[in-house]
Design an enzyme around this catalytic site. Sequence first.
Site, mmCIF file in Angstrom:
data_model
loop_
_atom_site.group_PDB
_atom_site.id
_atom_site.type_symbol
_atom_site.label_atom_id
_atom_site.label_comp_id
_atom_site.label_asym_id
_atom_site.label_seq_id
_atom_site.Cartn_x
_atom_site.Cartn_y
_atom_site.Cartn_z
ATOM 1 N N GLY A 8 0.936 -1.355 -0.023
ATOM 2 C CA GLY A 8 -0.087 0.024 -0.132
ATOM 3 C C GLY A 8 0.905 1.326 -0.036
ATOM 4 C CB ALA A 9 4.270 2.064 -1.344
ATOM 5 C CB SER A 10 -0.035 4.102 -4.154
ATOM 6 O OG SER A 10 -1.179 3.265 -3.815
ATOM 7 N N GLY A 11 -0.770 4.843 -0.930
ATOM 8 C CA GLY A 11 -1.542 5.674 0.123
ATOM 9 C C GLY A 11 -0.689 6.662 0.704
ATOM 10 C CB ILE A 13 -0.873 6.026 5.818
ATOM 11 C CG1 ILE A 13 -1.702 6.888 6.481
ATOM 12 C CG2 ILE A 13 -0.348 5.137 7.043
ATOM 13 C CD1 ILE A 13 -2.872 6.243 7.334
ATOM 14 N N GLY A 14 0.809 4.739 3.409
ATOM 15 C CA GLY A 14 2.014 3.993 3.135
ATOM 16 C C GLY A 14 3.264 4.758 2.588
ATOM 17 C CB SER A 136 -8.787 1.303 11.921
ATOM 18 O OG SER A 136 -9.730 2.198 12.256
ATOM 19 C CE1 TYR A 149 -10.652 0.109 7.232
ATOM 20 C CE2 TYR A 149 -11.469 0.850 9.059
ATOM 21 C CZ TYR A 149 -10.473 1.028 8.150
ATOM 22 O OH TYR A 149 -9.201 1.569 8.206
#
Length: 241
Positions: A8-11, A13-14, A136, A149
């Site tokens: 998830g590096a594109s987010g 936080i990532g 979360s 979620y």
Amino acid sequence: MKTALVMGASGDIGGAICRRLARDGWSLYCHCYRNERKVLKIVSELRETYPHQDFFVVCLDMLDYREIAPFLEGLFQVDGVIFAAGFTKYALLSQHSRQEMANLWQIHMETPLLLLAGLESKLRQSGHGRVVFIGSVYGLSGSAMETVYSGVKGAQQSFAKAYAKEVATLGITVNCVAPGAVATAMNEDFTDSEMTTLTEEIPLARLATTNEIAAAVAYLCSEEAQYTTGVTIPVTGGWLL
């Protein structure tokens, strides 16, 4: 040199996690699926800033089981894994389709567990392997309108407790960071009134920055955190605790 896989590096936080771990001396596999251009930009930036470390873009559709085996075959040294990929759905439970429920489970739990099963032998080699889930606060407190979620985030935190015990003798630590409200692109649709109401509910009266989440991850990935395992660290500004 230590190497981590950041899912998830594109987010937002990532991406912050990638930048912080690179600053701390880690080489990185930066995962993406649809947003390859964004991750390529991050990797280009990191290669220029830290020329003695290695940075790679790796792609995987976490909803496609067929891609997992070839994805794992393309990874060599892996000393840490950070699971920052995911999404939510705002709806009543009765408004979730079976497929939406399955996708939430697969992204947040099933695929991460399959990846860990395949990477455990690599994580154990250095004697200080690191696994961190971005959970979360809803996994701790629950949230109406995000029940599925909340459930999968709670499952991540329960899994971390159990897996931490299983791999402790291998020198692998397993932990979660549980953010509260974070200033990311996901919140750009909030109205001014909604944002005011939200910040008024947070004791510190503001949203977290992505760098504050990344700092918690950096601690859990550090040498100093070798005795910290099986825990969930809330980074919430006191909200919902």
